[in-house]
Design a protein around this motif. Structure first.
Motif, PDB file in Angstrom:
ATOM      1  N   ALA A 136      -0.488  -5.114   2.037  1.00 45.21           N
ATOM      2  CA  ALA A 136      -1.761  -4.496   1.314  1.00 45.21           C
ATOM      3  C   ALA A 136      -2.851  -5.782   1.241  1.00 45.21           C
ATOM      4  O   ALA A 136      -4.134  -6.367   0.736  1.00 45.21           O
ATOM      5  CB  ALA A 136      -2.455  -4.511   0.281  1.00 45.21           C
ATOM      6  N   ARG A 184      -0.542  -1.182  -4.094  1.00 39.80           N
ATOM      7  CA  ARG A 184      -1.682  -1.243  -2.687  1.00 39.80           C
ATOM      8  C   ARG A 184      -3.409  -0.993  -3.861  1.00 39.80           C
ATOM      9  O   ARG A 184      -3.793  -2.150  -3.583  1.00 39.80           O
ATOM     10  CB  ARG A 184      -2.082   0.344  -1.212  1.00 39.80           C
ATOM     11  CG  ARG A 184      -2.573  -0.165  -0.489  1.00 39.80           C
ATOM     12  CD  ARG A 184      -2.879   0.849   0.050  1.00 39.80           C
ATOM     13  NE  ARG A 184      -3.453   0.517   1.501  1.00 39.80           N
ATOM     14  CZ  ARG A 184      -3.730   0.089   2.639  1.00 39.80           C
ATOM     15  NH1 ARG A 184      -2.448  -1.360   2.485  1.00 39.80           N
ATOM     16  NH2 ARG A 184      -4.520  -0.610   3.160  1.00 39.80           N
ATOM     17  N   SER A 185      -3.802   0.070  -4.096  1.00 41.97           N
ATOM     18  CA  SER A 185      -4.691   0.294  -4.786  1.00 41.97           C
ATOM     19  C   SER A 185      -5.134  -0.759  -6.433  1.00 41.97           C
ATOM     20  O   SER A 185      -6.221  -0.980  -6.372  1.00 41.97           O
ATOM     21  CB  SER A 185      -4.515   1.997  -5.007  1.00 41.97           C
ATOM     22  OG  SER A 185      -3.924   2.206  -6.061  1.00 41.97           O
ATOM     23  N   ILE A 233      -6.458  -3.914  -4.297  1.00 43.36           N
ATOM     24  CA  ILE A 233      -7.522  -3.490  -4.593  1.00 43.36           C
ATOM     25  C   ILE A 233      -8.533  -3.200  -5.897  1.00 43.36           C
ATOM     26  O   ILE A 233      -9.513  -3.872  -6.063  1.00 43.36           O
ATOM     27  CB  ILE A 233      -8.388  -2.376  -3.757  1.00 43.36           C
ATOM     28  CG1 ILE A 233      -7.387  -2.751  -2.420  1.00 43.36           C
ATOM     29  CG2 ILE A 233      -9.398  -1.981  -3.183  1.00 43.36           C
ATOM     30  CD1 ILE A 233      -7.739  -1.599  -1.534  1.00 43.36           C
ATOM     31  N   SER A 252      -8.932   1.533   0.199  1.00 41.05           N
ATOM     32  CA  SER A 252      -7.549   1.559  -0.289  1.00 41.05           C
ATOM     33  C   SER A 252      -7.132   2.634   1.267  1.00 41.05           C
ATOM     34  O   SER A 252      -5.519   2.127   1.903  1.00 41.05           O
ATOM     35  CB  SER A 252      -7.178   2.987  -1.158  1.00 41.05           C
ATOM     36  OG  SER A 252      -7.037   2.471  -2.545  1.00 41.05           O
ATOM     37  N   LYS A 298      -4.236   0.994   6.613  1.00 37.00           N
ATOM     38  CA  LYS A 298      -2.541   1.507   6.012  1.00 37.00           C
ATOM     39  C   LYS A 298      -1.930   2.128   7.709  1.00 37.00           C
ATOM     40  O   LYS A 298      -2.724   2.192   8.543  1.00 37.00           O
ATOM     41  CB  LYS A 298      -3.574   3.519   5.546  1.00 37.00           C
ATOM     42  CG  LYS A 298      -2.641   3.236   4.138  1.00 37.00           C
ATOM     43  CD  LYS A 298      -3.176   4.664   3.379  1.00 37.00           C
ATOM     44  CE  LYS A 298      -2.381   4.610   2.066  1.00 37.00           C
ATOM     45  NZ  LYS A 298      -2.828   5.304   1.147  1.00 37.00           N
TER      46      LYS A 298
END
Lengths: 254, 117
Positions: A106, A198-199, A202, B113, B117
């Motif tokens: 990420a 990951r989020s 962010i 997000s 990916k």
């Protein structure tokens, strides 16, 4: 009476220990409420943070100071326990056993979120300032800086020589942001997919406010804390770097 | 021993802050640039290294996990010392600016997000 005042001075001279006891009681009461009223659905730690903020409001009303409940002498230990030294020390500790694969995967999105976060928050703050009739670049930039974080606000305002009224507004905007992040993160999390490393990375990069992100993730899912904190820690630095320079230049040109 | 864990954590913390300060100094800004983030990376690296190469035992580990677990109480103390009055007194500009920044940032999380990916 002599005895009572010596008891009081025990609490005061051992302020941090008193704070441990006091916070322990708040958390116990919060989990009690969480289990009784919401069957554990609303995190006990989220309730504890809200109670903390309410007490901070009451403390500020009573004393007129700027450190919330910690301005009342007997609770002064809260300022040390909740200060940046212990907070940052504990945040670093949460990184122990972190999944480095997630960090690498990420990484790019995290860096991107930092730049977008600072510029977006700044733009929103600057637009609100313009909407309310501010026309000089210094005031607009300083208020925009405040919506980045309440640290970037005064750093920028001092560098540019903003008026004290604008500085106060800028700091207030930053504190509002930080408190809203603390309180609303558990509510928004399910809708924006804030449930994985990951989020969380962010999210940390977009919100940036260290205290807001620290408390918001603690109240949502403590496992996500190190990921959000990791990006958030670079946010204020990036803000101090680009707001008084690059972004001020852009505002002046417009 | 527990103190080994605490000392390792303290070492990572201080070294990270020094790096953050240096980074800020080099870029000419009077702020610690990512010190806590560097400290986290140092701790991850050192603890992995020590686990493999030295016998960094379970008890030493407790010196770090304790601080990790005490994190939420610290955050509650932090909430209780916020300047909530100043926030409330800031009026509509502060509320609108801060509020919109938070709300729109939340909306962008799902978009970002998807990247890479």
């Amino acid at each position: 009476m002599m005895f009572l005042s010596s008891v009081e001075s025990i609490f005061i001279t051992n302020g941090v220990i008193t704070a441990f006891l006091f916070v322990g009681l708040i958390i116990w009461f919060s989990y009690f409420l969480s289990n009784k009223l919401t069957k554990g659905k609303f995190h006990g730690s989220a309730i504890a943070i809200i109670i903390g903020l309410i007490l901070a409001y009451i403390g500020g009303k009573i004393t007129g100071g700027s450190k919330g409940l910690a301005d009342i002498t007997i609770f002064s230990g809260l300022a040390i326990l909740g200060g940046s030294m212990f907070r940052d020390f504990a945040i670093v500790a949460t990184a122990y056993g972190l999944d480095t694969k997630e960090l690498k995967k990420a990484g790019l999105a995290g860096i991107l979120s930092l730049f977008i976060g600072v510029i977006l928050s700044f733009t929103i703050g600057a637009c609100v300032a313009i909407f309310y009739g501010y026309q000089d670049a210094i005031s607009i930039t300083t208020i925009g800086a405040g919506t980045v974080t309440f640290l970037v606000g005064p750093v920028t305002g001092t560098a540019l020589g903003a008026s004290s009224e604008v500085m106060a507004l800028s700091i207030a905007a930053g504190i509002i942001k930080s408190i809203l992040v603390m309180v609303t993160t558990p509510l928004f999390a399910p809708f924006v997919g804030l449930n994985n490393p990951r989020s969380a990375l962010i999210y940390g990069g977009l919100m940036g406010t260290n205290s807001g992100v620290a408390a918001g993730l603690a109240a949502t899912d403590p496992k996500l804390v190190p990921y959000g904190a990791m990006t958030a820690t670079f946010y204020t630095g990036l803000g101090c770097l680009i707001v008084p320079t690059l972004l001020f230049l852009i505002v002046s040109l417009l | 021993m527990v103190i080994y864990g605490v000392a390792l954590l303290a070492f990572s913390f201080l070294l990270g802050l020094i790096l953050g300060e240096l980074f800020g100094y080099l870029l000419g800004i009077d702020a610690n640039l990512g010190g806590v983030g560097f400290a986290m990376l140092i701790l991850i690296f050192l603890s992995n290294y020590l686990k493999v190469n030295l016998n960094f035992g379970e008890i030493s580990e407790k010196g770090i996990t304790f601080w990790s677990a005490i994190y939420i109480p610290i955050v509650v103390a932090m909430a209780a010392k916020q300047n909530v009055i100043a926030a409330v007194d800031g009026g509509m500009i502060a509320i609108l600016g801060g509020g919109l920044a938070v709300f729109i940032s939340f909306l962008i999380i799902p978009l970002l997000s998807k990247i890479g990916k």
